[in-house]
Design a protein around this motif. Structure first.
Motif, PDB file in Angstrom:
ATOM      1  N   SER A 196     -27.598 -36.940  -1.751  1.00  0.00           N
ATOM      2  CA  SER A 196     -26.985 -36.162  -2.821  1.00  0.00           C
ATOM      3  C   SER A 196     -25.841 -35.334  -2.242  1.00  0.00           C
ATOM      4  O   SER A 196     -25.636 -35.304  -1.027  1.00  0.00           O
ATOM      5  CB  SER A 196     -28.032 -35.249  -3.472  1.00  0.00           C
ATOM      6  OG  SER A 196     -28.423 -34.239  -2.561  1.00  0.00           O
ATOM      7  N   GLY A 197     -25.100 -34.648  -3.101  1.00  0.00           N
ATOM      8  CA  GLY A 197     -23.983 -33.837  -2.623  1.00  0.00           C
ATOM      9  C   GLY A 197     -24.417 -32.749  -1.660  1.00  0.00           C
ATOM     10  O   GLY A 197     -23.789 -32.520  -0.628  1.00  0.00           O
ATOM     11  N   ARG A 198     -25.526 -32.069  -1.963  1.00  0.00           N
ATOM     12  CA  ARG A 198     -26.052 -31.015  -1.088  1.00  0.00           C
ATOM     13  C   ARG A 198     -26.509 -31.603   0.243  1.00  0.00           C
ATOM     14  O   ARG A 198     -26.211 -31.062   1.303  1.00  0.00           O
ATOM     15  CB  ARG A 198     -27.207 -30.307  -1.786  1.00  0.00           C
ATOM     16  CG  ARG A 198     -27.866 -29.243  -0.946  1.00  0.00           C
ATOM     17  CD  ARG A 198     -29.070 -28.612  -1.701  1.00  0.00           C
ATOM     18  NE  ARG A 198     -29.852 -27.811  -0.805  1.00  0.00           N
ATOM     19  CZ  ARG A 198     -30.828 -28.265  -0.020  1.00  0.00           C
ATOM     20  NH1 ARG A 198     -31.126 -29.540  -0.029  1.00  0.00           N
ATOM     21  NH2 ARG A 198     -31.496 -27.460   0.761  1.00  0.00           N
ATOM     22  N   GLU A 199     -27.243 -32.714   0.188  1.00  0.00           N
ATOM     23  CA  GLU A 199     -27.730 -33.345   1.418  1.00  0.00           C
ATOM     24  C   GLU A 199     -26.582 -33.891   2.254  1.00  0.00           C
ATOM     25  O   GLU A 199     -26.646 -33.896   3.481  1.00  0.00           O
ATOM     26  CB  GLU A 199     -28.710 -34.463   1.090  1.00  0.00           C
ATOM     27  CG  GLU A 199     -30.010 -33.944   0.532  1.00  0.00           C
ATOM     28  CD  GLU A 199     -30.885 -35.051   0.004  1.00  0.00           C
ATOM     29  OE1 GLU A 199     -30.347 -36.104  -0.384  1.00  0.00           O
ATOM     30  OE2 GLU A 199     -32.110 -34.852  -0.015  1.00  0.00           O
ATOM     31  N   TYR A 200     -25.522 -34.348   1.583  1.00  0.00           N
ATOM     32  CA  TYR A 200     -24.345 -34.823   2.304  1.00  0.00           C
ATOM     33  C   TYR A 200     -23.714 -33.683   3.105  1.00  0.00           C
ATOM     34  O   TYR A 200     -23.378 -33.854   4.281  1.00  0.00           O
ATOM     35  CB  TYR A 200     -23.345 -35.409   1.308  1.00  0.00           C
ATOM     36  CG  TYR A 200     -22.035 -35.830   1.910  1.00  0.00           C
ATOM     37  CD1 TYR A 200     -21.975 -36.889   2.801  1.00  0.00           C
ATOM     38  CD2 TYR A 200     -20.856 -35.178   1.571  1.00  0.00           C
ATOM     39  CE1 TYR A 200     -20.765 -37.286   3.352  1.00  0.00           C
ATOM     40  CE2 TYR A 200     -19.658 -35.564   2.109  1.00  0.00           C
ATOM     41  CZ  TYR A 200     -19.605 -36.616   3.003  1.00  0.00           C
ATOM     42  OH  TYR A 200     -18.411 -37.002   3.550  1.00  0.00           O
ATOM     43  N   ASN A 201     -23.589 -32.508   2.486  1.00  0.00           N
ATOM     44  CA  ASN A 201     -23.017 -31.355   3.186  1.00  0.00           C
ATOM     45  C   ASN A 201     -23.894 -30.909   4.350  1.00  0.00           C
ATOM     46  O   ASN A 201     -23.393 -30.581   5.429  1.00  0.00           O
ATOM     47  CB  ASN A 201     -22.811 -30.201   2.204  1.00  0.00           C
ATOM     48  CG  ASN A 201     -21.723 -30.493   1.195  1.00  0.00           C
ATOM     49  OD1 ASN A 201     -20.841 -31.304   1.443  1.00  0.00           O
ATOM     50  ND2 ASN A 201     -21.802 -29.859   0.044  1.00  0.00           N
TER      51      ASN A 201
END
Length: 117
Positions: A105-110
């Motif tokens: 997800s976007g958070r996990e990507y960051n």
């Protein structure tokens, strides 16, 4: 030097552990390197703090060089694997599924980017 190794090893450990693990083999190696380097640096630091370095006849400069050289090689390999996992974020989790759920997800990507760095 040992305390910075402890700090950054703990940060990597926390960042990788805080995400879903889409590729357990790759990120398992990253966790193994972070935890092992953290533990060995505690042991190495304890040898010096408790005065065992004076009792053991070892060339401590060479031992320090070998330890940090090996740690660098393992952390660099872990960086490559974590970066490879991060680069796959736009692929779907299941290729035969009708849903478009991403691997990260976007958070996990960051978080994965921070763990790579």
């Amino acid at each position: 030097v040992f305390l910075s190794l402890q700090l950054f090893g703990t940060i990597v450990w926390i960042l990788v552990a805080s995400t879903r693990v889409p590729l357990p083999l790759l990120q398992g190696w990253v966790m193994f390197v972070a935890v092992t380097a953290w533990f060995l640096s505690i042991v190495f630091l304890s040898v010096f703090l408790f005065g065992y370095a004076n009792r053991i006849a070892v060339n401590w400069n060479q031992a320090d060089f070998i330890f940090h050289g090996a740690t660098f090689v393992f952390y660099f390999g872990a960086f490559l694997l974590q970066a490879a996992t991060t680069s796959l974020h736009h692929f779907p989790r299941k290729f035969n599924s009708t849903t478009q759920e991403r691997i990260l997800s976007g958070r996990e990507y960051n978080i994965s980017i921070a763990a790579s760095v």
